[in-house]
Design an enzyme around this catalytic site. Structure first.
Site, PDB file in Angstrom:
ATOM      1  N   LEU A  23      -5.569 -34.287   3.236  1.00  0.00           N
ATOM      2  CA  LEU A  23      -6.636 -33.870   2.325  1.00  0.00           C
ATOM      3  C   LEU A  23      -7.299 -32.597   2.803  1.00  0.00           C
ATOM      4  O   LEU A  23      -7.808 -31.805   2.020  1.00  0.00           O
ATOM      5  CB  LEU A  23      -7.716 -34.962   2.243  1.00  0.00           C
ATOM      6  CG  LEU A  23      -7.319 -36.268   1.584  1.00  0.00           C
ATOM      7  CD1 LEU A  23      -8.380 -37.326   1.827  1.00  0.00           C
ATOM      8  CD2 LEU A  23      -7.117 -36.062   0.092  1.00  0.00           C
ATOM      9  N   GLY A  24      -7.335 -32.427   4.091  1.00  0.00           N
ATOM     10  CA  GLY A  24      -7.989 -31.237   4.615  1.00  0.00           C
ATOM     11  C   GLY A  24      -7.913 -31.237   6.115  1.00  0.00           C
ATOM     12  O   GLY A  24      -7.425 -32.184   6.733  1.00  0.00           O
ATOM     13  N   GLU A  25      -8.380 -30.164   6.664  1.00  0.00           N
ATOM     14  CA  GLU A  25      -8.375 -30.070   8.122  1.00  0.00           C
ATOM     15  C   GLU A  25      -9.760 -29.606   8.527  1.00  0.00           C
ATOM     16  O   GLU A  25     -10.222 -28.548   8.096  1.00  0.00           O
ATOM     17  CB  GLU A  25      -7.299 -29.065   8.548  1.00  0.00           C
ATOM     18  CG  GLU A  25      -6.950 -29.230   9.964  1.00  0.00           C
ATOM     19  CD  GLU A  25      -5.449 -29.189  10.239  1.00  0.00           C
ATOM     20  OE1 GLU A  25      -4.665 -28.943   9.316  1.00  0.00           O
ATOM     21  OE2 GLU A  25      -5.104 -29.407  11.402  1.00  0.00           O
ATOM     22  N   GLY A  26     -10.460 -30.434   9.268  1.00  0.00           N
ATOM     23  CA  GLY A  26     -11.826 -30.088   9.642  1.00  0.00           C
ATOM     24  C   GLY A  26     -11.899 -29.691  11.098  1.00  0.00           C
ATOM     25  O   GLY A  26     -10.880 -29.414  11.734  1.00  0.00           O
ATOM     26  N   PHE A  28     -12.394 -31.486  13.576  1.00  0.00           N
ATOM     27  CA  PHE A  28     -11.870 -32.473  14.530  1.00  0.00           C
ATOM     28  C   PHE A  28     -10.373 -32.644  14.452  1.00  0.00           C
ATOM     29  O   PHE A  28      -9.756 -33.160  15.352  1.00  0.00           O
ATOM     30  CB  PHE A  28     -12.476 -33.849  14.265  1.00  0.00           C
ATOM     31  CG  PHE A  28     -13.910 -33.809  13.881  1.00  0.00           C
ATOM     32  CD1 PHE A  28     -14.851 -33.402  14.790  1.00  0.00           C
ATOM     33  CD2 PHE A  28     -14.314 -34.176  12.617  1.00  0.00           C
ATOM     34  CE1 PHE A  28     -16.182 -33.352  14.456  1.00  0.00           C
ATOM     35  CE2 PHE A  28     -15.643 -34.133  12.270  1.00  0.00           C
ATOM     36  CZ  PHE A  28     -16.577 -33.719  13.188  1.00  0.00           C
ATOM     37  N   LYS A  30      -6.980 -33.500  11.454  1.00  0.00           N
ATOM     38  CA  LYS A  30      -6.566 -33.714  10.065  1.00  0.00           C
ATOM     39  C   LYS A  30      -7.326 -34.843   9.385  1.00  0.00           C
ATOM     40  O   LYS A  30      -7.711 -35.816  10.030  1.00  0.00           O
ATOM     41  CB  LYS A  30      -5.094 -34.067  10.036  1.00  0.00           C
ATOM     42  CG  LYS A  30      -4.218 -32.861  10.109  1.00  0.00           C
ATOM     43  CD  LYS A  30      -2.822 -33.156   9.591  1.00  0.00           C
ATOM     44  CE  LYS A  30      -2.037 -31.858   9.587  1.00  0.00           C
ATOM     45  NZ  LYS A  30      -0.797 -31.908  10.266  1.00  0.00           N
ATOM     46  N   VAL A  31      -7.483 -34.714   8.082  1.00  0.00           N
ATOM     47  CA  VAL A  31      -7.991 -35.822   7.279  1.00  0.00           C
ATOM     48  C   VAL A  31      -6.886 -36.163   6.280  1.00  0.00           C
ATOM     49  O   VAL A  31      -6.407 -35.290   5.558  1.00  0.00           O
ATOM     50  CB  VAL A  31      -9.270 -35.425   6.501  1.00  0.00           C
ATOM     51  CG1 VAL A  31      -9.804 -36.629   5.749  1.00  0.00           C
ATOM     52  CG2 VAL A  31     -10.320 -34.869   7.432  1.00  0.00           C
ATOM     53  N   LYS A  48      -9.685 -39.856   9.129  1.00  0.00           N
ATOM     54  CA  LYS A  48      -9.879 -38.700   9.997  1.00  0.00           C
ATOM     55  C   LYS A  48      -9.161 -38.990  11.298  1.00  0.00           C
ATOM     56  O   LYS A  48      -9.366 -40.042  11.898  1.00  0.00           O
ATOM     57  CB  LYS A  48     -11.381 -38.581  10.232  1.00  0.00           C
ATOM     58  CG  LYS A  48     -11.833 -37.230  10.588  1.00  0.00           C
ATOM     59  CD  LYS A  48     -13.327 -37.135  10.400  1.00  0.00           C
ATOM     60  CE  LYS A  48     -13.631 -36.537   9.062  1.00  0.00           C
ATOM     61  NZ  LYS A  48     -14.380 -35.339   9.067  1.00  0.00           N
ATOM     62  N   ASP A 142     -24.410 -30.213  12.214  1.00  0.00           N
ATOM     63  CA  ASP A 142     -23.369 -29.257  11.803  1.00  0.00           C
ATOM     64  C   ASP A 142     -23.196 -29.287  10.285  1.00  0.00           C
ATOM     65  O   ASP A 142     -22.071 -29.296   9.787  1.00  0.00           O
ATOM     66  CB  ASP A 142     -22.055 -29.626  12.518  1.00  0.00           C
ATOM     67  CG  ASP A 142     -21.057 -28.471  12.507  1.00  0.00           C
ATOM     68  OD1 ASP A 142     -21.471 -27.330  12.227  1.00  0.00           O
ATOM     69  OD2 ASP A 142     -19.861 -28.725  12.772  1.00  0.00           O
TER      70      ASP A 142
HETATM   71  P1  AMP Z   1     -13.892 -32.587   7.521  1.00  0.00           P
HETATM   72  O1  AMP Z   1     -13.159 -32.831   8.768  1.00  0.00           O
HETATM   73  O2  AMP Z   1     -14.875 -33.666   7.201  1.00  0.00           O
HETATM   74  O3  AMP Z   1     -14.500 -31.206   7.424  1.00  0.00           O
HETATM   75  O4  AMP Z   1     -12.798 -32.720   6.356  1.00  0.00           O
HETATM   76  C1  AMP Z   1     -11.895 -31.703   6.007  1.00  0.00           C
HETATM   77  C2  AMP Z   1     -11.638 -31.769   4.518  1.00  0.00           C
HETATM   78  O5  AMP Z   1     -10.967 -32.985   4.181  1.00  0.00           O
HETATM   79  C3  AMP Z   1     -12.923 -31.814   3.677  1.00  0.00           C
HETATM   80  O6  AMP Z   1     -13.432 -30.552   3.458  1.00  0.00           O
HETATM   81  C4  AMP Z   1     -12.436 -32.479   2.409  1.00  0.00           C
HETATM   82  O7  AMP Z   1     -11.826 -31.559   1.559  1.00  0.00           O
HETATM   83  C5  AMP Z   1     -11.416 -33.479   2.919  1.00  0.00           C
HETATM   84  N1  AMP Z   1     -12.058 -34.778   3.116  1.00  0.00           N
HETATM   85  C6  AMP Z   1     -12.715 -35.207   4.222  1.00  0.00           C
HETATM   86  N2  AMP Z   1     -13.160 -36.458   4.078  1.00  0.00           N
HETATM   87  C7  AMP Z   1     -12.798 -36.842   2.836  1.00  0.00           C
HETATM   88  C8  AMP Z   1     -13.000 -38.053   2.065  1.00  0.00           C
HETATM   89  N3  AMP Z   1     -13.638 -39.089   2.585  1.00  0.00           N
HETATM   90  N4  AMP Z   1     -12.498 -38.094   0.823  1.00  0.00           N
HETATM   91  C9  AMP Z   1     -11.837 -37.019   0.314  1.00  0.00           C
HETATM   92  N5  AMP Z   1     -11.634 -35.859   0.976  1.00  0.00           N
HETATM   93  C10 AMP Z   1     -12.101 -35.772   2.220  1.00  0.00           C
END
Ligand code: AMP
Length: 444
Positions: A23-26, A28, A30-31, A48, A142
């Protein structure tokens, strides 16, 4: 047939979760999207994935553990819910409620700035989330656009509360995902020790500014110039901000944390209070924290592992012995010697995971409870029929990499009811059933 080549049947499981797309990479790691294979209700989650060694070797384990435990207990409508945590030898998995509305800032990227009333509504939800977590001793530290997600109803959900310690460097400094500290309070930048409460308020002010302006209050290509602007709170308002909004933002973006407006004061502010809706929710009392304990102790007892699974393969002889025709009409409607068949099968070129999901989607509105295990599924009727509850077992077999055969069997209940069930159920599955041209001719 193009879908057939899109995916093979194997899937990756962690505990009871089947991992899906990223879904994304934050900051920390991968998500990933995932499905709870044991759930009969909402099964979509986000997971996460964090490097376990980095966490265990840091000196912040206790803080991380305390904050995750608190966050697991918080069930606020504007805070992304932590459902469970798991650990493998090398990774920590934080299972979160999945939200499908994307990031709030995607909206700004697409549509530009928001109307003042719309921005206020999101800001109110943001302040509610922040206020509630602060009252439980958890600070975000943050807050930034990637942490502001929307659910499918457009409700704001703040993510990563209580997880900031994960992104601390060895030196204890926060590092922001892309190295741009646009949302970070001046006292955090000069790192002379800061209070999570006031620095979160600053970030909320920057977020409110961006929602209403469509651009950042502090932006400079050169990092030092940016820092200088933040230290002095050197920014100007666009002409369309109302004077009440300007007054509030000015009070939030006060570089001195000691004189900066507090959350109780924001809650009393006239601009903020307009059309304010009190969040309503119930605090869950019996939250089990064993999973959090297990992740952060050194024992290997509760470790999960990532495992790959493929559906059972079928050889040609087994296939021939089972195949009496692949057409959906044949399978679902045909009566043999006056008896309604209690077993049927069809083929599909869809990936096995998709077949499983479609079966589940088709069964649920018919009042069936779904229990899944690998590529087998049990559908249990919830109403008692003439001969007890109707129960159906299904299994997906891999015939070839891009061809699956699905078998459905009545395992309990009345056969006529089963037949009735089939009729409705099969129409829900039409788009995944593969009908070869010869079969189409046969049935027409
Ligand atoms: P983060 O590590 O929280 O910054 O997550 C990175 C990206 O993953 C976010 O910007 C969202 O696009 C996606 N994401 C994170 N958590 C969720 C979630 N619970 N449901 C859907 N997308 C998520």
């Amino acid at each position: 047939m193009s879908r057939a080549s899109a995916a093979m049947g194997s899937r990756t499981l962690v505990g009871k979760y089947e991992l899906g797309r990223t879904l994304g990479e934050g900051s920390f790691g991968k998500v990933k999207f995932a499905r709870n294979t044991k759930s009969t209700g909402e099964c979509a989650v986000a997971i996460k994935i964090i490097d376990r060694q980095r966490v265990l070797s840091s000196h912040m384990v206790e803080q991380i553990k305390r904050e995750i435990s608190t966050m697991k207990m918080i069930k606020h409508p504007n805070v992304l819910n932590i459902l469970e945590v798991m650990a493998s030898k090398t990774k920590i998995y934080i299972v979160l409620e999945y939200v499908g509305g994307g990031e709030l800032f995607d909206k700004i990227a697409r549509q530009g700035k928001l109307k003042e009333g719309v921005a206020r509504r999101y800001f109110q939800q943001l302040i509610n989330a922040v206020d509630y977590c602060h009252s439980r001793g958890v600070y975000h530290r943050d807050l930034k656009p990637e942490n502001l997600l929307l659910d499918s109803h457009g409700v704001l959900k703040v993510s990563d509360f209580g997880l900031s310690a994960f992104s601390k460097q060895e030196d204890g400094l926060l590092h922001t995902a892309c190295g741009t500290p646009n949302y970070v309070a001046p006292e955090v930048l000069n790192d002379k020790g800061y209070d999570g409460t006031t620095s979160d308020v600053w970030s909320c002010g920057v977020i409110l500014f961006v929602l209403m302006a469509g651009y950042l209050p502090f932006e400079e290509p050169n990092l030092m110039a940016l820092y200088r602007k933040i230290y002095k709170a050197d920014f100007s308002f666009p002409p369309w901000f109302s004077s009440n909004a300007k007054r509030l933002i000015k009070r939030i973006l006060d570089p001195n944390p000691l004189t900066r407006i507090t959350i109780p004061e924001i809650l009393e502010n006239d601009w903020f209070k307009k059309d304010y809706k009190q969040p309503c929710f119930r605090q869950e009392e019996d939250v089990n924290l064993d999973d959090v304990d297990a992740v952060f102790n050194d024992s290997e007892d509760h470790l999960v592992s990532e495992r790959k699974e493929k559906p059972v393969s079928m050889n040609a002889f087994e296939l021939i012995s089972r195949s009496q025709g692949f057409s959906l009409e044949n399978l679902f409607d045909k009566q043999m010697q006056g008896l309604v068949k209690r077993e049927t099968r069809f083929t599909s070129t869809c990936p096995a995971n998709e077949i499983m999901s479609k079966i589940e989607e088709a069964a649920k509105p018919l009042g069936f409870n779904v229990h899944k295990r690998n590529y087998k599924m049990k559908l249990q009727g919830d109403k008692s029929g003439r001969k007890g509850q109707l129960a159906v077992a299904t299994e997906v077999f891999e015939v070839a990499p891009s061809l699956h055969m699905v078998e459905l069997r009545k395992t309990g209940g009345d056969t006529l009811e089963f037949h009735k069930f089939y009729k409705t159920f099969s129409s829900g599955l039409k788009d995944i059933v593969w009908t070869s041209d010869s079969n189409k001719e046969e049935t027409s």
